[in-house]
Scaffold this active site. Structure first.
Site, PDB file in Angstrom:
ATOM      1  N   HIS A  36       0.850  -1.114  -0.078  1.00  0.00           N
ATOM      2  CA  HIS A  36      -0.056  -0.063   0.284  1.00  0.00           C
ATOM      3  C   HIS A  36       0.882   1.337   0.029  1.00  0.00           C
ATOM      4  O   HIS A  36       0.844   2.426  -0.751  1.00  0.00           O
ATOM      5  CB  HIS A  36      -0.984  -0.023   1.054  1.00  0.00           C
ATOM      6  CG  HIS A  36      -2.009  -1.029   1.330  1.00  0.00           C
ATOM      7  ND1 HIS A  36      -1.948  -2.261   2.227  1.00  0.00           N
ATOM      8  CD2 HIS A  36      -3.052  -1.315   0.775  1.00  0.00           C
ATOM      9  CE1 HIS A  36      -2.737  -2.793   2.303  1.00  0.00           C
ATOM     10  NE2 HIS A  36      -3.598  -2.419   1.332  1.00  0.00           N
ATOM     11  N   SER A 196       0.143  -9.035   1.249  1.00  0.00           N
ATOM     12  CA  SER A 196      -1.265  -8.758   1.563  1.00  0.00           C
ATOM     13  C   SER A 196      -1.703  -8.576   2.983  1.00  0.00           C
ATOM     14  O   SER A 196      -1.318  -9.401   3.933  1.00  0.00           O
ATOM     15  CB  SER A 196      -2.064 -10.045   0.946  1.00  0.00           C
ATOM     16  OG  SER A 196      -3.316 -10.323   1.376  1.00  0.00           O
TER      17      SER A 196
HETATM   18  P1  AMP Z   1      -6.888  -3.768  -0.266  1.00  0.00           P
HETATM   19  O1  AMP Z   1      -6.519  -2.637   0.917  1.00  0.00           O
HETATM   20  O2  AMP Z   1      -6.481  -5.066   0.099  1.00  0.00           O
HETATM   21  O3  AMP Z   1      -8.248  -3.478  -0.885  1.00  0.00           O
HETATM   22  O4  AMP Z   1      -5.907  -3.128  -1.445  1.00  0.00           O
HETATM   23  C1  AMP Z   1      -5.732  -1.557  -1.610  1.00  0.00           C
HETATM   24  C2  AMP Z   1      -4.770  -1.321  -2.702  1.00  0.00           C
HETATM   25  O5  AMP Z   1      -3.533  -1.877  -2.538  1.00  0.00           O
HETATM   26  C3  AMP Z   1      -5.320  -2.267  -4.039  1.00  0.00           C
HETATM   27  O6  AMP Z   1      -5.260  -1.466  -5.192  1.00  0.00           O
HETATM   28  C4  AMP Z   1      -4.382  -3.409  -3.937  1.00  0.00           C
HETATM   29  O7  AMP Z   1      -4.290  -4.105  -5.307  1.00  0.00           O
HETATM   30  C5  AMP Z   1      -3.235  -2.933  -3.472  1.00  0.00           C
HETATM   31  N1  AMP Z   1      -2.412  -3.684  -3.025  1.00  0.00           N
HETATM   32  C6  AMP Z   1      -2.565  -4.749  -2.360  1.00  0.00           C
HETATM   33  N2  AMP Z   1      -1.511  -5.503  -2.261  1.00  0.00           N
HETATM   34  C7  AMP Z   1      -0.422  -4.961  -2.688  1.00  0.00           C
HETATM   35  C8  AMP Z   1       0.856  -5.381  -2.979  1.00  0.00           C
HETATM   36  N3  AMP Z   1       1.558  -6.557  -2.474  1.00  0.00           N
HETATM   37  N4  AMP Z   1       1.562  -4.636  -4.053  1.00  0.00           N
HETATM   38  C9  AMP Z   1       1.017  -3.559  -4.475  1.00  0.00           C
HETATM   39  N5  AMP Z   1      -0.285  -3.311  -4.140  1.00  0.00           N
HETATM   40  C10 AMP Z   1      -0.819  -3.771  -3.461  1.00  0.00           C
END
Ligand code: AMP
Length: 291
Positions: A36, A196
């Site tokens: 993030h 993640s």
């Molecule tokens: P989330 O909080 O999981 O909904 O993710 C928020 C944003 O962060 C989304 O655009 C995801 O694709 C991105 N994101 C999650 N994991 C990663 C990662 N390992 N590398 C880059 N971006 C990520």
């Protein structure tokens, strides 16, 4: 300068009124990690080119979780999230409650059925959409709501959720949303596991085996580089590598980079997409040919 935290839509609109011009926006569900942070740093870089600002949102959106999914146990770490946003160069964090977003504290099936929502189209019915019915309707609806509140010039997202990018890119184009979608690379742990928020669910015994997904993706990418074009051979090879590590594969495919249709024979390029379960934890990852 510290990150400003805003909880209501009205206050965010006032902030935006006072901060016109370029705005790069990174929506998240919190439980932030370096992946993030990398998006926020990229948003900062893009915003600075236009003397603009950077916004992020933290909202665990109930309408994108299925009834048997991890909504209530999804990690919530607001204090450290805000520190991370600030360190990465975010100007303002929008942190609404479910009541603020949906007008009700109790967003259940009945209240959801009363909402006007985005129909994301057929791209949302395959792969993740087939396993998580209604997921992309929830994602598209909340992202469109956020875009209407935040009014960013750029929407910055991670490749980690590849299908989400494809579905939202299509929504933005088809519904003429005035924002530019930017997809940034996936950040990985030292062994290759994609970062993640859900990795923290893995037990100490499971964690090393999670690398099976990255092993399968790198195998497929190399096999493609060496000339393998059979969708079945690429898919079977990935499945076998994931299963060797004791994960349950939900899908492992070579798909078109835009339509996500599964190839029987790959042409110039494709995206390898994987979803697998390791114990109780569901993991997804992907890799483009040439990566
Ligand atoms: P989330 O909080 O999981 O909904 O993710 C928020 C944003 O962060 C989304 O655009 C995801 O694709 C991105 N994101 C999650 N994991 C990663 C990662 N390992 N590398 C880059 N971006 C990520």
């Amino acid at each position: 300068m510290s990150v400003q935290v805003i909880h209501t839509i009205a206050e965010f609109r006032d902030w935006r009124e006072a901060n016109r011009g370029a705005l790069a926006f990174v929506p998240t569900m919190g439980a932030l990690h370096e992946g993030h942070a990398s998006l926020v740093r990229e948003a900062r870089r893009l915003a600075d080119r236009e003397k603009g600002t950077v916004a992020s949102s933290i909202f665990v959106n109930p309408t994108q979780f299925g009834p048997s999914e991890d909504f209530t146990k999804y990690p919530r770490t607001l204090e450290s999230d805000l520190a991370m946003l600030e360190a990465a160069g975010c100007d303002v964090a929008f942190v609404p409650t479910a009541e603020e977003m949906y007008g009700t504290k109790n967003i259940n099936a009945a209240t959801q059925s009363m909402l006007a929502t985005v129909d994301p189209g057929p791209l949302a019915d395959i792969l993740e959409g087939a396993i998580r019915p209604g997921h992309f309707r929830g994602v598209c609806t909340v992202v469109l709501k956020l875009l209407n509140i935040v009014t960013p010039t750029k929407l910055v997202m991670g490749q980690k959720d590849y299908q989400q990018n494809a579905v939202l890119r299509k929504m933005i184009a088809d519904l003429n949303v005035a924002t530019e979608h930017v997809m940034c690379p996936t950040l990985r742990e030292a062994d290759g596991l994609a970062m993640s928020s859900r990795n923290r669910y893995l037990t100490a015994e499971e964690r090393p085996r999670a690398v099976g997904i990255f092993e399968a993706l790198t195998w497929a990418s190399r096999a493609f580089a060496k000339g393998e074009r059979s969708g079945k051979i690429l898919s079977d090879g990935m499945k076998q590598r994931i299963e060797t590590r004791g994960l349950n594969v939900q899908y492992a495919v070579a798909a078109d980079t835009s339509t996500l249709e599964t190839f029987s024979s790959v042409e110039n390029e494709c995206v390898f997409l994987i979803a697998a379960k390791l114990g109780a934890t569901r993991l997804i990852d992907n890799m483009l040919t040439g990566q």
